[in-house]
Design an enzyme around this catalytic site. Sequence first.
Site, PDB file in Angstrom:
ATOM      1  N   ASP A  14       0.516  -1.305  -0.213  1.00 53.59           N
ATOM      2  CA  ASP A  14      -0.233   0.071   0.051  1.00 53.59           C
ATOM      3  C   ASP A  14       1.061   1.238  -0.470  1.00 53.59           C
ATOM      4  O   ASP A  14       0.657   2.177   0.632  1.00 53.59           O
ATOM      5  CB  ASP A  14      -1.167  -0.057   1.260  1.00 53.59           C
ATOM      6  CG  ASP A  14      -1.908   0.888   1.103  1.00 53.59           C
ATOM      7  OD1 ASP A  14      -2.326   1.319   0.365  1.00 53.59           O
ATOM      8  OD2 ASP A  14      -2.797   1.560   2.016  1.00 53.59           O
TER       9      ASP A  14
ATOM     10  N   ASP B 165      -1.856   9.068   9.424  1.00 48.74           N
ATOM     11  CA  ASP B 165      -2.780   8.519   8.806  1.00 48.74           C
ATOM     12  C   ASP B 165      -3.861   7.859   9.277  1.00 48.74           C
ATOM     13  O   ASP B 165      -4.013   7.573  10.197  1.00 48.74           O
ATOM     14  CB  ASP B 165      -1.531   8.073   8.522  1.00 48.74           C
ATOM     15  CG  ASP B 165      -2.865   6.862   7.075  1.00 48.74           C
ATOM     16  OD1 ASP B 165      -2.157   6.622   5.963  1.00 48.74           O
ATOM     17  OD2 ASP B 165      -2.183   5.087   7.339  1.00 48.74           O
TER      18      ASP B 165
ATOM     19  N   GLU C  92      -4.620  13.250   9.077  1.00 45.43           N
ATOM     20  CA  GLU C  92      -5.540  12.979   7.923  1.00 45.43           C
ATOM     21  C   GLU C  92      -6.753  11.738   8.437  1.00 45.43           C
ATOM     22  O   GLU C  92      -6.535  10.356   8.475  1.00 45.43           O
ATOM     23  CB  GLU C  92      -5.029  11.556   7.230  1.00 45.43           C
ATOM     24  CG  GLU C  92      -5.242  10.988   5.515  1.00 45.43           C
ATOM     25  CD  GLU C  92      -5.187  10.220   5.162  1.00 45.43           C
ATOM     26  OE1 GLU C  92      -5.678  10.276   3.924  1.00 45.43           O
ATOM     27  OE2 GLU C  92      -5.280   8.902   6.388  1.00 45.43           O
TER      28      GLU C  92
ATOM     29  N   HIS D 210      -1.435  12.034  -3.213  1.00 42.08           N
ATOM     30  CA  HIS D 210      -1.023  10.864  -3.564  1.00 42.08           C
ATOM     31  C   HIS D 210      -2.201   9.977  -3.643  1.00 42.08           C
ATOM     32  O   HIS D 210      -2.457   8.669  -4.448  1.00 42.08           O
ATOM     33  CB  HIS D 210      -0.405  10.275  -2.524  1.00 42.08           C
ATOM     34  CG  HIS D 210      -0.509   9.606  -1.386  1.00 42.08           C
ATOM     35  ND1 HIS D 210      -1.019  10.791  -0.183  1.00 42.08           N
ATOM     36  CD2 HIS D 210      -1.260   8.372  -1.193  1.00 42.08           C
ATOM     37  CE1 HIS D 210      -1.757   9.822   0.533  1.00 42.08           C
ATOM     38  NE2 HIS D 210      -1.841   8.541   0.472  1.00 42.08           N
TER      39      HIS D 210
HETATM   40  C1  GLC Z   1      -4.097   6.835   4.206  1.00 43.09           C
HETATM   41  C2  GLC Z   1      -3.202   7.217   2.960  1.00 43.09           C
HETATM   42  C3  GLC Z   1      -3.650   5.968   2.011  1.00 43.09           C
HETATM   43  C4  GLC Z   1      -3.833   4.656   2.242  1.00 43.09           C
HETATM   44  C5  GLC Z   1      -4.290   4.403   3.500  1.00 43.09           C
HETATM   45  C6  GLC Z   1      -3.681   2.923   4.907  1.00 43.09           C
HETATM   46  O1  GLC Z   1      -5.690   7.454   3.578  1.00 43.09           O
HETATM   47  O2  GLC Z   1      -3.377   8.273   2.381  1.00 43.09           O
HETATM   48  O3  GLC Z   1      -2.927   5.881   0.896  1.00 43.09           O
HETATM   49  O4  GLC Z   1      -3.961   3.721   1.278  1.00 43.09           O
HETATM   50  O5  GLC Z   1      -4.314   5.311   4.460  1.00 43.09           O
HETATM   51  O6  GLC Z   1      -2.945   2.971   5.446  1.00 43.09           O
END
Ligand code: GLC
Length: 663
Positions: free
Chosen positions: A144, A287, A329, A398
Amino acid sequence: MTQELPWPVALPAGARSRLEAILAPLPEHRRTTFALRVARRLDELVAGLAPYPDPPALAARALELAARAYLEREDDLHLLDERRSLEPDWFQRPDLVGYAGYAERLTPEGTLSALGGLADHLRDLGVGYLHLMPLLQPRPAPNDGGYAVADYRAIRSDLGTMADLRRLTTELRWRGISLCLDLVLNHVAAEHEWARAARAGDERYRRYFHVYPDREVPDAYERTLPEVFPDFAPGNFTFDEELDGWVWTTFNSYQWDLAWDNPDVFAEVAEVILFLANHGVEILRLDAIAFIWKRMGTSCQNEPEVHQLTQALRSLARIATPALIFKAEAIVGPNEVVHYLGQGRHHGKVSDLAYHNSLMVQIWSMLASADARLATHALGRFPVVPTSTAWITYLRCHDDIGWAIDDDDARSVMADGHGHRTFLSDYYSGDFEGSWSDGLVFQHNPATGDKRISGAAASLAGLEQALARQQEAVGQEAIEEAQVAVDHAVARLLLGYAIVYGFGGLPVIWSGDEIATLNDADWAAVPEHADDNRWVHRPRLDPARLAAAHADPESPEGRVLAGLRHLATARAALPHLHASVGATVVAAPDPAVFVVLRRHPVGPMVGLYNLTAEGRSVPGWWLREQGLPVEASIDALNGYPPSLQPDGSLYLSTYQPVWLVRP
Ligand code: GLC
C-alpha cells in the site's frame, strides 16, 4: 544550590522519583523545564487517557517514556523546541508552502541522502515543509505504498538508514525546511513483529489486534462498516490460519488494525512518536486516524475516543519533544473533520493541521461545472476551527479523489447529490461528452455507485488531452484551437492552485504538479502497482521536465512553474493569509465566480476566481459591500489596480484569479 523540581501536586511521589531517576544525568535547567512541562500538561494527558481503565497509572508510565526521550533528545532539537515555543504560529504563516512526494521518486538517486540536493528547487517554490511519503520499513510489496509498516524503527533499506534520516532533517532545517513523516497508527503490516508474535501464539501480542474466533462479532460489526477498498480488499476482516481467527483489516488484508483499547498499544505508539521526533521529524501525519477506535453499531470512524487519545499523545509530545506537531489525515465530512483540529474540551489540544478534503473536492467540482454555488454552500457551513490551527489546502495528493459531495448540500442548491457525484466521476474519467479530463476510475463500488478518480492534476485539468490534440492538429484552425485548449488547461491548473494558495492555511504542492506532470503512462509496469491505479498520479519528478520548465517559460510546464513561484511570492507578502484568520466563502452575483473573503485586522482580502473560459465581471457596489472599494484596491497577484469595465465593475479574464486588497 539545588532546588526541588516544580512537579505538579497531582503527580504521585513514586512517579516523581522514577522520573527524577531517569532525568538525573541532565543539567538542572533541563530537569526543571521537563517538570514545568509536566505541570502544564498533566491534566490534558490524564484526561486524554480516559478511555483506559487507570488513566493516572498509564499517565505515569507514559511520562517515563517521555522522560527517556527527553533525556536522549539532542541539543539542536532542544533549541528547536525553544524556538517553536517562541513562534508557535510557524506553520500558519503566509510565507510557508508545503510539498509532498515519494523519497525514492524525487531524485534520480532515490535515496534520503540525495534529497538535500532538492532543497534549491523546493526553496525556489517557497517550500518550508516537506512531506515525504512512508519511508519506514514496510512489508515486501504489495504494501500500500509503504502504509503497511513492518518496522517503525528502520528506514526502508533502499532509501538509507535512521542516521540518514537524522542527517536529512538537520540539513533540511538549515535550509528552512521542516520534515513531515507519516505515522501509520491504525494498522501494522501482518509482518510486523507484533503480528508475528500474535501468530506464534503469544497472548500479549494477540491482544494488540482485534481477533475473533468466528464470524459472529465481525458480522455484527460489518452491518454498519463501510468498505475502504471494495475492489481489491472487500470486507473489514481477514481470516488468518495461524491465528485461527478473524483479524480486523480495515484497509488491505495485510494491514492489521491495532487494538487501541489496549493500553500497551498506546504506550508502543507513544514511543514510536517520540523516537521519530528525536530524529528531527517536525510534523507527524496521523494516517487514517479516524479509524483507530471501534464501536459496535457505528461506522467505527470519528469516535470520541479518537480525539481523547490524540490529546494524550499530543500532550506527551508537548512535554518531551514540543517542536513536534500533528497533522490529521481524516478524510471525513465537515462536521467530523473539525474535531480533529480541536473542538470543545479538545480545543487547542489535538492536531494542529488537517487536510481540507472538502475544499479539494469542491475545486474539482467547480472546474467541471463552472459553478460556485455548491462549493459556496458546502464550504460556507464549515464550523469554525481554533485560531491556532491550519488547514492543509491542496489540489492533489497521492490518493484518489472521492466525491465527498453531501446530499443535503446538493439539495440546498437544487442539485441531486448522486447525480452530481456521477457527473464528476464521468467528467474526470473523460466519459462525459465534451470533458477535457483524462482520469481513471478507482474502486468502483456497484453497491453505492461510487466511482473515485485517480489522475495527475495536469491531466485532470485537461493538459494531456490538449497536448494530444496539438500533436494531431492539421491546418491553421485546428492548431489554434489546440493551442487554446492547452492555454485553458494551464489556466485551470493555476486557478486550482490559486484557490489553494489563497484560501488561507498551509498549501501543499503534490510533487510533479509544479511542472504540470501528466499521468504516468507506465504506472502499471511495476507488477505490485498494477491493480492500484493511484500510481498513475505518483510519478517520478522528471529532471528533464524540470530543466525544460526553467529553460522555456512559455511551455506549459514553464508557465505552471512560474505561476506557482509567483503565487508563493504574492502569498508571502499578504498577512491576510495567516491561518489564524478563517476563510469565509461568499456568493458573488455571478455564480461562475468563486469568492473567498478573509477578514484580517489589517483589512479584508477578497479572492475572486473566474471558473470559466469566458470573461466575467463582478459589480463594484458588491465589492464595496465586502469592504473593498474597487477603485481603492489592488490585485496582489500583479500589484496593479484591477481591470475595470466602463460601469465600474471588476473584469476577470479566462480562468483569472484576483486577490483584491487595499494597497
Ligand atoms: C491513508 C493513505 C492511503 C492509505 C491508507 C491506509 O488514507 O493516504 O494511501 O491507503 O491511509 O494506510
